[in-house]
Design a protein around this motif. Structure first.
Motif, short mmCIF file in Angstrom:
data_model
loop_
_atom_site.label_atom_id
_atom_site.label_comp_id
_atom_site.label_asym_id
_atom_site.label_seq_id
_atom_site.Cartn_x
_atom_site.Cartn_y
_atom_site.Cartn_z
N ALA A 206 -16.56 -0.58 -6.48
CA ALA A 206 -15.90 -0.14 -5.25
C ALA A 206 -15.40 1.29 -5.39
O ALA A 206 -15.49 2.09 -4.44
CB ALA A 206 -14.74 -1.07 -4.91
N GLN A 207 -14.89 1.64 -6.57
CA GLN A 207 -14.40 3.00 -6.77
C GLN A 207 -15.54 4.01 -6.69
O GLN A 207 -15.38 5.10 -6.12
CB GLN A 207 -13.70 3.10 -8.13
N ILE A 208 -16.69 3.65 -7.22
CA ILE A 208 -17.86 4.53 -7.15
C ILE A 208 -18.30 4.72 -5.70
O ILE A 208 -18.58 5.85 -5.26
CB ILE A 208 -19.02 3.99 -8.00
N LYS B 265 -10.37 -1.77 3.67
CA LYS B 265 -9.43 -2.89 3.74
C LYS B 265 -9.39 -3.57 2.38
O LYS B 265 -10.42 -3.70 1.72
CB LYS B 265 -9.87 -3.87 4.83
N ALA B 266 -8.20 -3.99 1.96
CA ALA B 266 -8.08 -4.72 0.70
C ALA B 266 -7.02 -5.78 0.86
O ALA B 266 -5.86 -5.47 1.12
CB ALA B 266 -7.72 -3.78 -0.45
N SER B 267 -7.42 -7.03 0.72
CA SER B 267 -6.47 -8.13 0.93
C SER B 267 -5.68 -8.46 -0.33
O SER B 267 -4.68 -9.17 -0.26
CB SER B 267 -7.22 -9.37 1.41
N SER B 268 -6.10 -7.93 -1.49
CA SER B 268 -5.39 -8.22 -2.72
C SER B 268 -4.72 -6.97 -3.26
O SER B 268 -5.20 -5.84 -3.06
CB SER B 268 -6.33 -8.79 -3.79
N ALA B 269 -3.63 -7.17 -3.99
CA ALA B 269 -2.92 -6.04 -4.59
C ALA B 269 -3.82 -5.29 -5.57
O ALA B 269 -3.81 -4.05 -5.62
CB ALA B 269 -1.66 -6.55 -5.30
N ALA B 270 -4.61 -6.03 -6.35
CA ALA B 270 -5.47 -5.39 -7.33
C ALA B 270 -6.50 -4.49 -6.68
O ALA B 270 -6.78 -3.38 -7.17
CB ALA B 270 -6.17 -6.46 -8.18
N ALA C 289 0.83 -1.20 0.00
CA ALA C 289 0.00 0.00 0.00
C ALA C 289 0.87 1.25 0.00
O ALA C 289 0.60 2.21 -0.76
CB ALA C 289 -0.93 -0.01 1.21
N LEU C 290 1.90 1.26 0.80
CA LEU C 290 2.79 2.41 0.85
C LEU C 290 3.53 2.59 -0.48
O LEU C 290 3.74 3.72 -0.94
CB LEU C 290 3.78 2.28 2.00
N SER D 282 -7.03 -0.47 -7.08
CA SER D 282 -8.32 0.05 -7.51
C SER D 282 -8.86 1.08 -6.51
O SER D 282 -9.33 2.16 -6.90
CB SER D 282 -9.32 -1.10 -7.66
N ASN D 283 -8.78 0.75 -5.23
CA ASN D 283 -9.30 1.67 -4.21
C ASN D 283 -8.56 3.00 -4.25
O ASN D 283 -9.18 4.06 -4.08
CB ASN D 283 -9.17 1.04 -2.83
N LEU D 284 -7.26 2.95 -4.45
CA LEU D 284 -6.48 4.18 -4.44
C LEU D 284 -6.91 5.11 -5.58
O LEU D 284 -6.92 6.34 -5.42
CB LEU D 284 -4.99 3.86 -4.55
N ARG D 285 -7.29 4.53 -6.70
CA ARG D 285 -7.71 5.37 -7.84
C ARG D 285 -9.01 6.13 -7.55
O ARG D 285 -9.30 7.14 -8.19
CB ARG D 285 -7.87 4.51 -9.09
N ALA D 286 -9.78 5.66 -6.58
CA ALA D 286 -11.02 6.35 -6.22
C ALA D 286 -10.75 7.74 -5.67
O ALA D 286 -11.63 8.62 -5.71
CB ALA D 286 -11.81 5.54 -5.20
N ALA D 287 -9.54 7.97 -5.15
CA ALA D 287 -9.22 9.27 -4.58
C ALA D 287 -9.26 10.38 -5.63
O ALA D 287 -9.43 11.56 -5.29
CB ALA D 287 -7.83 9.23 -3.93
N ASP D 288 -9.13 10.03 -6.90
CA ASP D 288 -9.12 11.01 -7.97
C ASP D 288 -10.39 10.96 -8.82
O ASP D 288 -10.45 11.56 -9.90
CB ASP D 288 -7.90 10.79 -8.87
N LEU D 289 -11.42 10.27 -8.33
CA LEU D 289 -12.66 10.10 -9.09
C LEU D 289 -13.74 11.02 -8.52
O LEU D 289 -14.12 10.91 -7.35
CB LEU D 289 -13.12 8.65 -9.02
N ALA D 290 -14.22 11.95 -9.32
CA ALA D 290 -15.28 12.87 -8.90
C ALA D 290 -16.60 12.46 -9.55
O ALA D 290 -16.66 12.29 -10.77
CB ALA D 290 -14.92 14.30 -9.29
N LEU D 291 -17.62 12.31 -8.76
CA LEU D 291 -18.93 11.94 -9.27
C LEU D 291 -19.66 13.16 -9.84
O LEU D 291 -19.52 14.28 -9.34
CB LEU D 291 -19.78 11.33 -8.16
N GLU D 292 -20.46 12.91 -10.88
CA GLU D 292 -21.33 13.95 -11.41
C GLU D 292 -22.52 14.12 -10.47
O GLU D 292 -22.85 13.22 -9.68
CB GLU D 292 -21.81 13.57 -12.81
N ASP D 293 -23.19 15.26 -10.57
CA ASP D 293 -24.31 15.54 -9.67
C ASP D 293 -25.41 14.49 -9.77
O ASP D 293 -25.99 14.08 -8.76
CB ASP D 293 -24.90 16.92 -9.97
#
Length: 272
Positions: free
Chosen positions: A208-210, A226-231, A33-34, A235-246
């Motif tokens: 999960a990202q949504i 929590k994420a037990s797999s590398a994938a 993760a780091l 994937s979860n980390l990419r959610a930090a840059d995902l902005a939802l539409e209204d």
């Protein structure tokens, strides 16, 4: 990634949770993760993985000062006569002389709240924690705690697209705190929800990202999946840059929000 300033300390809005990770899974998960870019790691005494989390921190190339590290004091250790020694044991296992955030893991009504909080403040004043807070405190109990210690940093609670926490959000925003969401993926339930899947498919991302983006898009919200797999960590980390539409957020806001998954016998009255 969004960071929140809480009492002069920067908290990354997306962290890596380690509940249910043990042994090499915890150690390797933290190190990986780091390496991906996570800078917020969450553990607890009761997870029984503090030593492995510490080993992952040690194995990483990331400096300790660049990692926001949280652990939590279990209910049997919150008495003033036990709390400091239990924290010292956590620090020994983690291989560090301080944590960035120290939480009371669950309310314990057998011991006076003021006594617990005074002991927690003592650990902070000794330099063993930069911030202190609570976990699993309903709104009324959080306000009581803030009357005693006005500068608590967070209330870590179950929060996901199927469980709202509006009363707590009102408090943390008013007081310059953050709300930390555990089980932000509803223990996998978000993967099967039709509304979430439709939005994810349209955006070309995973459900999960949504679900994480829904939380992270709220003011003063932190999530620690929590994420037990590398994938899944990637994937979860990419959610930090995902902005939802209204319209996407409105569809998720409209989902029923009363599904509580963590409710042990010793849990407080959540409506308090």
């Amino acid at each position: 990634m969004t960071h929140y300033d809480v009492h002069g300390v920067s908290i990354p809005a997306l962290g890596f949770g380690t509940w249910q990770l043990r042994g090499d899974g915890a150690r390797d998960g933290v190190e990986h993760a780091l390496s991906l870019g996570y800078r917020h790691i969450d553990t607890a005494q009761v997870y029984k993985n503090e030593a492995e989390v510490g080993a992952g921190l040690e194995a990483s190339d990331v400096a300790r000062g660049d990692v926001f590290l949280t652990t939590k004091v279990w209910g049997t250790n919150v008495a003033p006569s036990k709390l400091t020694a239990s924290v010292d044991e956590s620090l020994r296992k983690l291989g560090t002389d301080y944590v960035d955030l120290l939480l009371l893991h669950w309310p314990n009504d057998e011991i006076e709240l003021e006594a617990q909080l005074v002991a927690l403040e003592g650990v902070r004043e000794a330099g063993k924690a930069r911030l202190i807070g609570v976990s699993n405190y309903p709104a009324g109990m959080l306000r009581d705690a803030l009357e005693l210690v006005p500068d608590l940093a967070t209330d870590q609670v179950e929060h996901h697209v199927f469980l709202e926490q509006d009363r707590l959000y009102d408090i943390v925003r008013e007081r310059g705190m953050v709300l930390t969401a555990y089980s932000p993926l509803a223990q996998g339930a978000v993967l099967e929800d039709e509304t979430i899947r439709e939005i994810a498919d349209a955006r070309g991302v995973g459900p999960a990202q949504i679900a994480l983006a829904w939380i992270l898009g709220q003011d003063r919200a932190v999530a620690i999946p929590k994420a037990s797999s590398a994938a899944h960590r990637e994937s979860n980390l990419r959610a930090a840059d995902l902005a939802l539409e209204d319209d996407e957020r409105a569809a998720l806001d409209a989902l029923t929000k009363n599904r509580r998954l963590v409710d042990p016998d010793f849990a407080p009255d959540w409506s308090a």
